[in-house]
Design a protein around this motif. Structure first.
Motif, PDB file in Angstrom:
ATOM      1  N   UNK A  44       0.737  -1.499   0.197  1.00  0.00           N
ATOM      2  CA  UNK A  44      -0.344  -0.481  -0.312  1.00  0.00           C
ATOM      3  C   UNK A  44       0.197   1.628   0.139  1.00  0.00           C
ATOM      4  N   UNK A  45       0.252   2.712  -0.400  1.00  0.00           N
ATOM      5  CA  UNK A  45       0.825   3.344  -0.757  1.00  0.00           C
ATOM      6  C   UNK A  45       0.884   4.299   0.688  1.00  0.00           C
ATOM      7  N   UNK A  46      -0.150   3.793   0.947  1.00  0.00           N
ATOM      8  CA  UNK A  46      -1.165   4.256   2.758  1.00  0.00           C
ATOM      9  C   UNK A  46      -0.004   4.212   3.477  1.00  0.00           C
ATOM     10  N   UNK A  47       1.001   3.280   3.185  1.00  0.00           N
ATOM     11  CA  UNK A  47       2.167   3.002   4.370  1.00  0.00           C
ATOM     12  C   UNK A  47       3.276   4.336   4.403  1.00  0.00           C
ATOM     13  N   UNK A  48       3.774   5.070   5.497  1.00  0.00           N
ATOM     14  CA  UNK A  48       4.279   5.710   5.366  1.00  0.00           C
ATOM     15  C   UNK A  48       5.796   6.060   6.445  1.00  0.00           C
ATOM     16  N   UNK A  49       6.931   6.655   5.652  1.00  0.00           N
ATOM     17  CA  UNK A  49       8.310   6.663   6.734  1.00  0.00           C
ATOM     18  C   UNK A  49       8.675   8.039   5.995  1.00  0.00           C
ATOM     19  N   UNK A  50      10.414   8.009   6.854  1.00  0.00           N
ATOM     20  CA  UNK A  50      11.147   8.877   6.286  1.00  0.00           C
ATOM     21  C   UNK A  50      12.675   7.750   6.653  1.00  0.00           C
ATOM     22  N   UNK A  51      13.337   8.645   5.840  1.00  0.00           N
ATOM     23  CA  UNK A  51      14.585   8.108   5.716  1.00  0.00           C
ATOM     24  C   UNK A  51      15.531   7.661   7.107  1.00  0.00           C
ATOM     25  N   UNK A  52      15.354   8.853   7.842  1.00  0.00           N
ATOM     26  CA  UNK A  52      15.729   9.615   9.127  1.00  0.00           C
ATOM     27  C   UNK A  52      14.780   8.029  10.379  1.00  0.00           C
ATOM     28  N   UNK A  53      13.766   8.125   9.604  1.00  0.00           N
ATOM     29  CA  UNK A  53      12.998   6.846  10.652  1.00  0.00           C
ATOM     30  C   UNK A  53      13.609   5.328  10.205  1.00  0.00           C
TER      31      UNK A  53
END
Length: 502
Positions: A237-246
């Motif tokens: 799912x494209x609704x999963x999210x994060x950042x490179x830092x996290x």
């Protein structure tokens, strides 16, 4: 009648009075001297007793539970960096001229969380199949708690079969009534990036995808990852999210808490499934035609290579995970270890109009980051310095306290700036421990010394040494006696100095 001469009696009286006064004065003088001598002897007796007690006392008493809680609270409030998963280097370096194709990237030292490089590291991007690392973490936590085991047989409800996965899913090819262990599912998840394996692990661990995703989100919340959120465990799912830092912060904790997973799962080059022992009862190994779709029963063994393109290609690489959906671009969480130094990079929104182009970008960026890291930095162990330091407190109601380091990282990331090799560079690190005896009252958290780390003349790090408790000053006599002892201690060079050559 005999008459006494009044003049004679008065003179004699005066002489007697003078004699008595002299005698009294001598007595007073003697008494005064005796008292002074007694006081002086008593004082030096006190000094001697105090000196003996200081010599005998070589450690501080244990802290009470309340003192421990107060100290922890002080450290969290005044030295929050000690509790951050990732943090900047303690010294300044020039920004490296690296050519990174991905739109977002970060590079860290996993031993201490120091950030070596970053590029748009806070951009929110779907993690794609890197999501599966959170799924593995939840399962590994259950195994560590004894609620699951690697050799445990896992039932496969219809929601987990490969034929029921969304279009274009990565698969390990689970089928109806197959026999599969938890370890095989983790291999299928880490090597093949199987979405079917992700669903099977979710149902095996929590009974449903919803509850399992709740566990994954709880992990993110516990780690303070405010931009990381999941709606399902495969990463589809494209609704999963994060950042490179996290994602880097999470991977650091994952490697730290479950180091065996690297060799057991992430460094394995390929995986074949199903094998004969995996087949449903009555099924036999045979070729199958998937051109018209996947059947419920899968009987054809399929060997898949690890999706990590640098595994077995770049020296030291042993994990972790790729990820791709259209909305994320080509993602890669990569870790490598050489000579005991482990670095971790996260690249997200990597370019590519095809899988081969995406892999090319992953290889380029991963190689660029890792080669620069290993050629530029190495770890210097801080473990021999991360302990309490006993110090005497003169003129106080307690004779000694412990000084504790404000930071407790296991290593210091040292830049390569001198010497003909990284090993020689590390040998040039000098450590200075500065501690002085204390006097009078001390408050918990007071800075009472420091440890300084130098590379040649360049200071890399200074760690404050903090009082672990509050002590109150003693009475005047004790303070006076202890002032003498402190001077004697200072004159005998009790102050600790250079430790770097030990």
């Amino acid at each position: 009648m005999k008459i006494i001469n009044p003049q004679f009696n008065e003179t004699e009286f005066q002489d007697n009075q003078k004699t008595n006064q002299k005698i009294s004065l001598k007595k007073i003088t003697k008494i005064t001297i005796a008292v002074v001598v007694f006081v002086i002897l008593s004082f030096f007796m006190i000094v001697a007793v105090r000196a003996f007690s200081f010599k005998k006392n070589t450690s501080a008493s244990a802290l009470t539970q309340n003192q421990i809680l107060q100290l922890e609270s002080f450290l969290m409030e005044n030295y929050p960096q000690n509790y951050q998963i990732l943090k900047n280097l303690p010294y300044n370096i020039s920004k490296p001229e690296l050519e990174i194709w991905a739109n977002s990237a970060i590079l860290i030292d996993t031993s201490n969380g120091n950030i070596l490089y970053e590029k748009n590291a806070d951009k929110i991007i779907p993690p794609a199949s890197m999501t599966k690392l959170f799924a593995m973490f939840v399962v590994e936590e259950e195994i560590a708690a004894g609620r699951l085991s690697y050799d445990q047989k896992i039932p496969l409800p219809p929601e987990t079969w490969a034929c029921n996965m969304p279009p274009h899913s990565s698969l390990m090819f689970l089928g109806k009534d197959q026999n599969v262990t938890l370890e095989e599912l983790l291999l299928g998840l880490s090597i093949c990036s199987g979405n079917d394996a992700a669903y099977a692990l979710a149902f095996a661990t929590c009974g449903s995808m919803e509850e399992f995703v709740g566990r994954m989100n709880q992990v993110a919340e516990n780690l303070g990852l405010k931009n990381t959120h999941f709606v399902e465990s495969s990463g589809y799912s494209e609704k999963n999210s994060t950042t490179a830092r996290e994602m880097a912060a999470f991977c650091k904790i994952y490697i730290q808490n479950h180091p065996d997973s690297i060799q057991r799962f992430h460094s394995v080059l390929d995986f074949t499934y199903p094998k004969k022992h995996n087949l449903a009862q009555g099924d036999v190994i045979q070729a199958q035609d998937f051109s018209q779709g996947l059947p419920e029963h899968i009987t054809m063994p399929i060997t898949q290579k690890n999706t990590n393109p640098l595994l077995g290609k770049l020296v030291g690489v042993d994990g972790l995970k790729t990820g791709y959906i259209d909305e994320s671009g080509y993602n890669l969480s990569l870790t490598a270890v050489r000579n005991g130094n482990r670095f971790l990079s996260i690249t997200m929104e990597g370019p590519g109009k095809s899988s081969s182009e995406g892999q090319k970008g992953r290889i380029h960026d991963g190689t660029e980051l890792m080669e620069w890291a290993f050629s530029s930095f190495a770890d210097f162990s801080l473990e021999m310095y991360n302990h309490p330091y006993f110090v005497r407190v003169f003129g106080a109601k307690e004779k000694g306290i412990n000084l504790i380091p404000a930071y407790t990282d296991k290593t210091l990331t040292v830049p390569y700036v001198c010497g003909e090799s990284m090993e020689e560079n590390l040998q040039n690190v000098k450590v200075y421990l500065n501690i002085e005896n204390l006097f009078g009252s001390v408050n918990a958290g007071d800075t009472c010394g420091n440890i300084k780390f130098y590379l040649d003349d360049y200071k890399l790090l200074e760690i404050p040494l903090l009082a672990d408790r509050t002590v109150f000053k003693s009475n005047f006599v004790i303070r006076l006696a202890d002032r003498i002892l402190q001077k004697m201690a200072d004159n005998t060079s009790e102050k600790k100095k250079l430790m770097g050559c030990l």
